[in-house]
Structures are given as structure tokens and as C-alpha cells.
Design a protein around this motif. Structure first.
Motif, PDB file in Angstrom:
ATOM      1  N   MET A  60       5.792  -2.888  -5.975  1.00  0.00           N
ATOM      2  CA  MET A  60       4.393  -3.258  -5.784  1.00  0.00           C
ATOM      3  C   MET A  60       3.856  -4.181  -6.868  1.00  0.00           C
ATOM      4  N   GLN A  61       4.519  -4.224  -8.006  1.00  0.00           N
ATOM      5  CA  GLN A  61       3.957  -4.947  -9.137  1.00  0.00           C
ATOM      6  C   GLN A  61       3.758  -6.434  -8.827  1.00  0.00           C
ATOM      7  N   HIS A  62       2.570  -6.885  -9.206  1.00  0.00           N
ATOM      8  CA  HIS A  62       2.174  -8.291  -9.086  1.00  0.00           C
ATOM      9  C   HIS A  62       2.058  -8.776  -7.631  1.00  0.00           C
ATOM     10  N   ARG A  63       1.970  -7.853  -6.680  1.00  0.00           N
ATOM     11  CA  ARG A  63       1.659  -8.240  -5.293  1.00  0.00           C
ATOM     12  C   ARG A  63       0.142  -8.261  -5.154  1.00  0.00           C
ATOM     13  N   LYS A  64      -0.381  -9.325  -4.634  1.00  0.00           N
ATOM     14  CA  LYS A  64      -1.832  -9.479  -4.514  1.00  0.00           C
ATOM     15  C   LYS A  64      -2.429  -8.365  -3.654  1.00  0.00           C
ATOM     16  N   GLY A  65      -3.379  -7.650  -4.224  1.00  0.00           N
ATOM     17  CA  GLY A  65      -4.056  -6.586  -3.488  1.00  0.00           C
ATOM     18  C   GLY A  65      -3.314  -5.264  -3.448  1.00  0.00           C
ATOM     19  N   ALA A  66      -2.286  -5.095  -4.292  1.00  0.00           N
ATOM     20  CA  ALA A  66      -1.512  -3.849  -4.286  1.00  0.00           C
ATOM     21  C   ALA A  66      -2.411  -2.650  -4.570  1.00  0.00           C
ATOM     22  N   LYS A 101      -1.783  -3.445 -15.767  1.00  0.00           N
ATOM     23  CA  LYS A 101      -1.028  -4.622 -16.214  1.00  0.00           C
ATOM     24  C   LYS A 101      -0.163  -5.221 -15.113  1.00  0.00           C
ATOM     25  N   PHE A 102       0.090  -4.421 -14.063  1.00  0.00           N
ATOM     26  CA  PHE A 102       0.883  -4.903 -12.928  1.00  0.00           C
ATOM     27  C   PHE A 102       0.012  -5.345 -11.765  1.00  0.00           C
ATOM     28  N   GLY A 103      -1.294  -5.245 -11.920  1.00  0.00           N
ATOM     29  CA  GLY A 103      -2.198  -5.613 -10.841  1.00  0.00           C
ATOM     30  C   GLY A 103      -2.236  -4.600  -9.713  1.00  0.00           C
ATOM     31  N   ILE A 104      -1.903  -3.348 -10.010  1.00  0.00           N
ATOM     32  CA  ILE A 104      -1.901  -2.286  -8.994  1.00  0.00           C
ATOM     33  C   ILE A 104      -3.122  -1.390  -9.204  1.00  0.00           C
ATOM     34  N   ARG A 105      -3.950  -1.300  -8.193  1.00  0.00           N
ATOM     35  CA  ARG A 105      -5.087  -0.384  -8.251  1.00  0.00           C
ATOM     36  C   ARG A 105      -4.645   1.009  -7.794  1.00  0.00           C
ATOM     37  N   VAL A 106      -5.215   2.050  -8.424  1.00  0.00           N
ATOM     38  CA  VAL A 106      -4.881   3.429  -8.063  1.00  0.00           C
ATOM     39  C   VAL A 106      -6.176   4.219  -7.922  1.00  0.00           C
ATOM     40  N   ASN A 107      -6.419   4.751  -6.736  1.00  0.00           N
ATOM     41  CA  ASN A 107      -7.616   5.543  -6.476  1.00  0.00           C
ATOM     42  C   ASN A 107      -7.245   6.821  -5.734  1.00  0.00           C
ATOM     43  N   ALA A 108      -8.215   7.699  -5.580  1.00  0.00           N
ATOM     44  CA  ALA A 108      -7.982   8.963  -4.881  1.00  0.00           C
ATOM     45  C   ALA A 108      -9.077   9.213  -3.860  1.00  0.00           C
ATOM     46  N   VAL A 109      -8.729   9.998  -2.851  1.00  0.00           N
ATOM     47  CA  VAL A 109      -9.710  10.484  -1.894  1.00  0.00           C
ATOM     48  C   VAL A 109      -9.720  12.008  -1.997  1.00  0.00           C
ATOM     49  N   LYS A 111      -6.395   8.632 -12.530  1.00  0.00           N
ATOM     50  CA  LYS A 111      -7.041   7.871 -13.605  1.00  0.00           C
ATOM     51  C   LYS A 111      -6.009   7.337 -14.604  1.00  0.00           C
ATOM     52  N   CYS A 112      -5.070   8.187 -14.985  1.00  0.00           N
ATOM     53  CA  CYS A 112      -4.043   7.755 -15.948  1.00  0.00           C
ATOM     54  C   CYS A 112      -3.173   6.648 -15.369  1.00  0.00           C
ATOM     55  N   ALA A 113      -2.797   6.793 -14.094  1.00  0.00           N
ATOM     56  CA  ALA A 113      -1.970   5.768 -13.457  1.00  0.00           C
ATOM     57  C   ALA A 113      -2.725   4.456 -13.318  1.00  0.00           C
ATOM     58  N   ILE A 122       0.847  -1.190   0.000  1.00  0.00           N
ATOM     59  CA  ILE A 122       0.000   0.000   0.000  1.00  0.00           C
ATOM     60  C   ILE A 122       0.881   1.239   0.000  1.00  0.00           C
ATOM     61  N   LEU A 123       0.515   2.202  -0.837  1.00  0.00           N
ATOM     62  CA  LEU A 123       1.156   3.517  -0.817  1.00  0.00           C
ATOM     63  C   LEU A 123       0.065   4.574  -0.711  1.00  0.00           C
ATOM     64  N   PHE A 124       0.171   5.411   0.312  1.00  0.00           N
ATOM     65  CA  PHE A 124      -0.746   6.542   0.466  1.00  0.00           C
ATOM     66  C   PHE A 124       0.046   7.821   0.236  1.00  0.00           C
ATOM     67  N   ASN A 125      -0.100   8.390  -0.963  1.00  0.00           N
ATOM     68  CA  ASN A 125       0.552   9.646  -1.324  1.00  0.00           C
ATOM     69  C   ASN A 125      -0.263  10.800  -0.748  1.00  0.00           C
ATOM     70  N   ASN A 126       0.129  11.252   0.424  1.00  0.00           N
ATOM     71  CA  ASN A 126      -0.707  12.208   1.145  1.00  0.00           C
ATOM     72  C   ASN A 126      -0.018  13.539   1.421  1.00  0.00           C
TER      73      ASN A 126
END
Length: 285
Positions: free
Chosen positions: A125-131, A171-179, A163-165, A81-85
Motif C-alpha cells: 500500500m505504501q505510496h499509493r495515492k489515497g491508500a 510517512k508512507f502516505g497511508i491513512r488509518v482510521n477506525a469505525v 492511532k499508533c498506526a 484499501i484494507l478493511f480489517n473487520n
């Protein structure tokens, strides 16, 4: 224990939203790399909360961002997990007042730091389950009037970058969202106003008082409100979400104040009063 056995990195972890999120991750089983310019602050946090690794990081320095992520990844065989805050209010004023130096500083602090955080996180983070990566944007990203101009533009950039990320990293199984926080009671306002240390408590109390009336939910937003949203987006419960943003603002963006505050008359209220006065034989003025 949603994050048992996971490793998380949180920037801006010495106070406010970052601190509450780091504490929440740790309380639910994560090993947390708590990063901030304020090393004393994150060291104090690590002393209070088991599972915390304090790290001094200035996110305006890309080399320090890379070093943080290499440390977390290298010591754990990657992280989850990475939280860019980390951010601040940036240059104050409108575009007519913000010079080149202020603009560049704000963009580097608020937007470039997120982009480079994502970039240097990928190898770990790539290919880690639930990244999952979560970025802090703002309600300022949806329209003017919530912050100084440079900050608003940078936070809008964070939203689009998310959105772009999400597209780039699928392709690496990494989800990217924002708050997108609304009016949250943190030190960011006092810090942005260059308030003396002696006056910070007073200013923060004033902000807390004002914030309880700023939106339909009749209380000030708290860092924990945002931490809960970040934890959800980072968890397996949000495994079908990527490229999304979650607005947590007490309703401040739902519409003009007169839509939800009966004490704030809107356009049609004014017209209605005019018609009623005319019908009653008044002047209509």
C-alpha cells in the motif's frame, strides 16, 4: 463510483458488516478480495456481485493473513484499501470467568489480526495515492457494559492501535482510521452464544426486536450503516482524516438511558417526585 480502478481487501466478508462493505466497494467500482473462514459464503457473494475475489482466511493464523495480502498485492501491483473487520465475540464472561486460553484466543482474533493485517499490508500500500486502512473497533472500546470483558479490551486495543498506526504509516502516505459500531443486527451475537443453527433465526429476530429500543435512534443498526461509514473513511472525501474513529451507534453512547428515554426515570426525576410528594403533604417515601 468512488472506488473505480481501486483494489480493496475486506476480512470477515461472508456476512454482516464485512459482506455489506464488500458489496458497497464493488458496486462503486472496486475489485474486492472478499476474505473469510467461510469460503462457501464468500464464493456465494462472488457469484452474486461482479468484481469479487473469494479467499479463505482464518485471521487467527498470521501466515494466512500474509498470504491474503500478498495475493491481493501480487496480482494487482498493490492494493488501495484494507478493511480489517473479521472478529467474533471472543471469550464470554468477566475477567473472573475468562481463563488464559480464552483471553489469548480473543486477543489473537480481535486485536492481533488487525495489527498483523496492517503490518503485512504496508509493502503493498505504501505510496499509493489515497491508500486507506479502516479497522473495526466497537462502542465496547469506550466503556464497560457493551460486551464481554476480553472483547472490550481487545477492541480498545484496536482503537489505540489505529492511532499508533496512523502515526507510523504517515510517512508512507497511508491513512488509518477506525469505525466503532454500536448494536448492529448481525450474526455475531448468536455465534457468540453458541446457538444451534436451527435457533439462529429466532435468536436474531429477538435481537433485532431488542435493538430497536436500545438507543435514541428508534431502530436497530444495520450492517449497511457501518458499510457507509467505512466507505467514507476509505474514500478521498476523508483524505484529511487519519488516526480518527467514527462512532456509528444510533446514539447508544450519548449518555444514560434516562437522558433520552422519557420512560426511564433518572436520579433527578426521583428527587423531584420526592419533593412534589412532600409538598403535597405526603410522606415523601
Amino acid at each position: 463510483m468512488r472506488f473505480a480502478g481501486k483494489v480493496a481487501v475486506v476480512t470477515g466478508a461472508a456476512s454482516g458488516i464485512g459482506k455489506e462493505t464488500a458489496k458497497l466497494f464493488a458496486s462503486e467500482g472496486a475489485k474486492v478480495y472478499a476474505a473469510d473462514m467461510d469460503l462457501t459464503g464468500v464464493e456465494a457473494l462472488a457469484g452474486e456481485v461482479p468484481g469479487m475475489v473469494p479467499v479463505a482466511v482464518d485471521v487467527c493464523d498470521v501466515a494466512q493473513i500474509k498470504a491474503l495480502l500478498d495475493k491481493a498485492g501480487g496480482e494487482n501491483g498493490g492494493f488501495d484499501i484494507l478493511f480489517n473487520n473479521a472478529a467474533a465475540g471472543g471469550a464470554r464472561g468477566g475477567i473472573d470467568e475468562c481463563d488464559e486460553a480464552g483471553w489469548d484466543w480473543t486477543m489473537n482474533l480481535v486485536l492481533r489480526s488487525v495489527a498483523m493485517g496492517i503490518h503485512y499490508a504496508v509493502p503493498h500500500m505504501q505510496h499509493r495515492k489515497g491508500a486507506a486502512i479502516v479497522n473495526t473497533s466497537s462502542v465496547a472500546a469506550v466503556g464497560p457494559g457493551y460486551s464481554p470483558t476480553a472483547y472490550a479490551v481487545a477492541k480498545a486495543g484496536v482503537l489505540h492501535l489505529t492511532k499508533c498506526a496512523a502515526m507510523d504509516l504517515a510517512k508512507f502516505g497511508i491513512r488509518v482510521n477506525a469505525v466503532q459500531p454500536g448494536f448492529i443486527n448481525t450474526n455475531i451475537f448468536a455465534a457468540s452464544l453458541d446457538v444451534d443453527q436451527a435457533d439462529k433465526a429466532t435468536v436474531n429476530a429477538m435481537i433485532a426486536q431488542m435493538s430497536s429500543h436500545a438507543q435514541p435512534v428508534p431502530r436497530g443498526g444495520q450492517p449497511r450503516d457501518i458499510a457507509e461509514a467505512v466507505a467514507f473513511l476509505s474514500s478521498d472525501a476523508a483524505s484529511f482524516m487519519t488516526g480518527a474513529s467514527m462512532i456509528v451507534d444510533g446514539g447508544i453512547t450519548v449518555g444514560p438511558r434516562h437522558c433520552w428515554d422519557p420512560e426511564a426515570p433518572g436520579l433527578f426525576d426521583t428527587i423531584q417526585k420526592f419533593l412534589e410528594a412532600k409538598e403535597a403533604g405526603g410522606s415523601g417515601q
